[in-house]
Enzyme design. Sequence first.
Site, PDB file in Angstrom:
ATOM      1  CB  SER A   1       5.842  53.595  13.336  1.00 14.95           C
ATOM      2  OG  SER A   1       5.647  54.095  12.028  1.00 14.95           O
ATOM      3  CE  LYS A   2      12.560  57.352  13.552  1.00 13.41           C
ATOM      4  NZ  LYS A   2      12.833  58.259  12.460  1.00 13.41           N
ATOM      5  NE  ARG A   3       8.649  52.760   9.277  1.00 13.96           N
ATOM      6  CZ  ARG A   3       9.154  52.174  10.360  1.00 13.96           C
ATOM      7  NH1 ARG A   3      10.330  52.546  10.807  1.00 13.96           N
ATOM      8  NH2 ARG A   3       8.496  51.210  10.979  1.00 13.96           N
TER       9      ARG A   3
ATOM     10  CG  ASP B   1       9.377  60.881  10.024  1.00 18.07           C
ATOM     11  OD1 ASP B   1       9.228  61.717  10.934  1.00 18.07           O
ATOM     12  OD2 ASP B   1      10.273  60.003  10.017  1.00 18.07           O
TER      13      ASP B   1
END
Length: 516
Positions: free
Chosen positions: A267-269, A272
């Site tokens: 995921s994008k998380r 990050d």
Amino acid sequence: MKDLNNVRVRFAPSPTGGLHLGGVRTVLYNYLFAKKYNGKFILRIEDTDQSRFVEGAEEYINQCLSWCGLQPDESPLAGGEYGPYRQSERKGIYLNYAQQLIDKGVAYYAFDTTEDLEKMREDLKAEGSHSLQYDHRVRLKMKNSLTLSKDETSNLLKSSTPHVVRIKIDPGQKIKFTDLIRGEIEFDTDNVDDKVLLKSDGMPTYHLAVVVDDFLMKISHAFRGEEWLPSAPVHIHIWQHLFGLDKMPQWAHLPLILKPDGNGKLSKRDGDRLGFPVYAMNWTDPLSGELTKGFKESGFVPQAFLNLLALLGWNDGTENEIFSLNEMVEKFSLDRVHTSGAKFNFEKAKWFNHEWIKKLPANEFSEDVYKILEESGISKIDHNFLETIISLVKERCTTLLDFVEQASYFFQSPETFDIDAVKGKWNLTKYEFFKLLSKQFENISEFKSEIIEEKTKQLCSENSIKIGEVQMLLRIMLVGKKTGPGVFIIAETLGKSETLKRIEKAANYFNGLQYT
Ligand code: GLU
């Protein structure tokens, strides 16, 4: 297998935000398949969910596809004979199909309010039911055309009572299809819910629109993410009752791209958290202003991005890992796509990028490097000179951003020097030596690396000075640090007058360090 003479595939994103690398891999596999069979690759924007619409997301998708060089043959921008290719512009088309399903008894009107649905879920929870969905277990307790009389239903419709249309999935049936990657897949309808097909605003949901449009746009094969597998029985049911299963595209559900650590979809998380991009290009959320990093802006070349994506779930059966887009088109086959998810590894992604930077001629990405250098404060760059520099240092660059570190000194003389390296080696003798060396350089008419090297070596031996030390000092004078390509090539590239200027400037600076 369907007729491979009329291959038509589609990428059908909902414009809801940034384009995840898994999305680009879906585009890529569709594209490779289409091109392999001289078919058509279609971009269809699935924007029927107005509540999830995000300003700028469609344009962003277009930009990503164009950066990757995966241009659709038919799309909202390119047009085509099966348009419009934006579902919100096809609103009128779906109504008729929903009506056909109602007439066949495969779909029904549901008038339940938000409160009714809330109460339904509360009741199910209280009963300890494992499922809170609107399905065959609860529909006969709800307000819909299955429980109301014909007259009641038509009165509610006439008075424009808000309603949706739901598919009617009966329990105890087996729904089967053959996935091109996973083989035979069978669903038990017991746990499939009565999905909404048409919403109260008259817009279709994805489930109805995807079937109708795949039919009307004559889609022959549909490759999509594994997360859509649970929706397959609903779609098959609609296909069966609207158009016939023989018309249904052949599906392939692509394996997930997994996070590098642990399990689950990347995921994008995760990006990050672990410090790497997950989107194709930078995406700024128009509401929150939050920026999510993209591969493009992280210094990836599109050739490497596509190559690494292709290999996340596919290989050609050999050890070879480097493929151009054309080679992928030639080699791609669905039977070599894995069924299990592929773990994303950013180090490996960078390896692909490094390989491609080495492989590509400088002019393929010099425009990007130009911009990156410009952003770092270097101006008035000569394009031809830049290409020479790129060829010289690209071996050392894993991403295009590395060119700032590896190439800046060709455009501006170093501001700082690796003093630790210089200290023990610099003295008056060296100072005198470099003065002599500069004189020699001045006399070279053709300032070429071989001649510069020869003259330096000659002077070293005449003065009994170690060539290694001189080379190191000269490098620090020209570059500021110990790294970089061969020092004589650097001197040649900088040119005679710049080389002499830098030697003088650095020598004075080193003297200052030594004697004050
Ligand atoms: N609109 C769906 C999405 O956003 C498309 C799924 C499909 O390809 O059927 O991914």
